[in-house]
Motif scaffolding. Structure first.
Motif, PDB file in Angstrom:
ATOM      1  N   LEU A   1      18.854 -26.075 -55.895  1.00 58.59           N
ATOM      2  CA  LEU A   1      17.774 -25.282 -56.483  1.00 58.59           C
ATOM      3  C   LEU A   1      16.472 -26.077 -56.506  1.00 58.59           C
ATOM      4  N   ALA A   2      16.562 -27.362 -56.830  1.00 55.64           N
ATOM      5  CA  ALA A   2      15.373 -28.211 -56.833  1.00 55.64           C
ATOM      6  C   ALA A   2      14.807 -28.354 -55.420  1.00 55.64           C
ATOM      7  N   THR A   3      15.676 -28.462 -54.443  1.00 60.68           N
ATOM      8  CA  THR A   3      15.230 -28.567 -53.050  1.00 60.68           C
ATOM      9  C   THR A   3      14.510 -27.300 -52.619  1.00 60.68           C
ATOM     10  N   LEU A   4      15.054 -26.155 -53.004  1.00 64.51           N
ATOM     11  CA  LEU A   4      14.403 -24.883 -52.667  1.00 64.51           C
ATOM     12  C   LEU A   4      13.001 -24.817 -53.255  1.00 64.51           C
ATOM     13  N   HIS A   5      12.841 -25.255 -54.498  1.00 65.15           N
ATOM     14  CA  HIS A   5      11.526 -25.230 -55.138  1.00 65.15           C
ATOM     15  C   HIS A   5      10.552 -26.153 -54.400  1.00 65.15           C
ATOM     16  N   LEU A   6      11.014 -27.332 -53.988  1.00 66.00           N
ATOM     17  CA  LEU A   6      10.137 -28.254 -53.256  1.00 66.00           C
ATOM     18  C   LEU A   6       9.705 -27.672 -51.922  1.00 66.00           C
TER      19      LEU A   6
ATOM     20  N   VAL B   1      12.517 -23.760 -63.234  1.00 61.91           N
ATOM     21  CA  VAL B   1      11.998 -24.750 -62.293  1.00 61.91           C
ATOM     22  C   VAL B   1      11.728 -26.055 -63.031  1.00 61.91           C
ATOM     23  N   LYS B   2      12.178 -27.167 -62.434  1.00 64.78           N
ATOM     24  CA  LYS B   2      12.010 -28.476 -63.060  1.00 64.78           C
ATOM     25  C   LYS B   2      11.590 -29.497 -62.025  1.00 64.78           C
ATOM     26  N   GLU B   3      10.957 -30.558 -62.512  1.00 61.66           N
ATOM     27  CA  GLU B   3      10.621 -31.666 -61.635  1.00 61.66           C
ATOM     28  C   GLU B   3      11.901 -32.338 -61.151  1.00 61.66           C
TER      29      GLU B   3
ATOM     30  N   GLN C   1       9.451 -24.466 -51.229  1.00 60.55           N
ATOM     31  CA  GLN C   1       8.548 -23.341 -51.471  1.00 60.55           C
ATOM     32  C   GLN C   1       7.113 -23.801 -51.729  1.00 60.55           C
ATOM     33  N   PHE C   2       6.978 -25.003 -52.284  1.00 62.91           N
ATOM     34  CA  PHE C   2       5.662 -25.558 -52.575  1.00 62.91           C
ATOM     35  C   PHE C   2       5.487 -26.886 -51.832  1.00 62.91           C
TER      36      PHE C   2
END
Length: 266
Positions: free
Chosen positions: A185-190, A130-132, A192-193
């Motif tokens: 992948l970055a969009t999915l992380h955003l 996970v990255k910014e 999720q949170f």
């Protein structure tokens, strides 16, 4: 008074008939001779005219050929000079590109070298943490620049084999897919949170980030108001790179608890 009897015309003698026939034959022969001489004269004039036209045409063609050969020689010399200048420019561009790459000292691989590019792709695929979003865009910018550099190599090297061109084309397409996957992948992380990125004034999920050639914008309706309409648009995502949309996430629904699981699965 008694009329004297009419005298009968005497028939021409054989000698007279032969004379008349001979005169007719001589006259006809003279006419035929005159006609033959006239035709021969016309034929001779026609041949002389054709000969004159042919000589003039050949003379004109000789002049044109001489002019064409002179112009062709001049153009060939110009073409050779331009070709030599172009080859010199290509060589200078290749040398400059290698020197600029060496002087960058940024650790980027040479995308035209298959071994270096494969190592870069392997390290990229292993780095799935996970990255910014800012770090993600910087990595995508680097991958994009490698693709641009590789396209320049293909465009400048005319001596490149068809097999090598196909390999570079596949590498360019692979670099583009790598960027898309990393942004997804970055969009999915955003998502999720999402609560960490809610705008206090609007109550909506709002994320915007820019790099040199990529604009990332994420918006979502994060307000939990049961009195609102049942179906609401919670996401409208567009990732733009160089004027081209890389990805577009469909609308999601989180208007009530019955739809919450659906949005989480998306």
């Amino acid at each position: 008074e008694t009329m004297p009897p009419k005298q009968r015309k005497s028939k021409p003698s054989k000698t007279e008939l032969e004379r008349i026939k001979r005169e007719d034959d001589e006259r006809r022969a003279a006419e035929e001779e005159d006609l033959r001489r006239q035709q021969e004269k016309e034929e001779e004039e026609r041949r002389e005219k054709e000969q004159q036209e042919r000589e003039e045409r050949e003379k004109h063609q000789a002049v044109e050929k001489e002019r064409f050969d002179a112009e062709k020689k001049e153009l060939d010399e110009i073409e050779k000079k331009h070709e030599a200048a172009l080859n010199k420019l290509k060589t200078e561009q290749k040398v400059k590109a290698k020197w600029d790459r060496y002087m960058r000292c940024d650790g980027c691989p040479d995308p035209s070298v298959e071994r270096e590019l494969n190592t870069y792709v392997s390290l990229w695929n292993d780095d799935m943490g996970v990255k910014e979003i800012g770090q993600v865009l910087r990595e995508c910018e680097q991958a994009k620049q490698l693709g641009v550099e590789l396209m320049g190599v293909v465009a400048w090297d005319e001596d490149m084999s068809e097999r090598e061109r196909n390999r570079h084309s596949k590498s360019i397409a692979m670099l583009e897919r790598m960027q898309e996957d990393r942004l997804d992948l970055a969009t999915l992380h955003l998502l999720q949170f999402a609560e960490l990125h809610v705008n206090e004034d609007s109550g909506n999920l709002e994320v915007t980030e820019n790099s040199d050639s990529i604009a990332f914008c994420l918006w979502g309706n994060a307000a939990k108001n049961p009195s609102s309409i049942e179906w609401v648009c919670v996401l409208d995502l567009a990732i733009v790179q160089g004027g081209r949309m890389l990805n577009h996430c469909p609308m999601l629904n989180t208007a009530n608890s019955s739809n919450k699981q659906r949005s989480e699965d998306c």
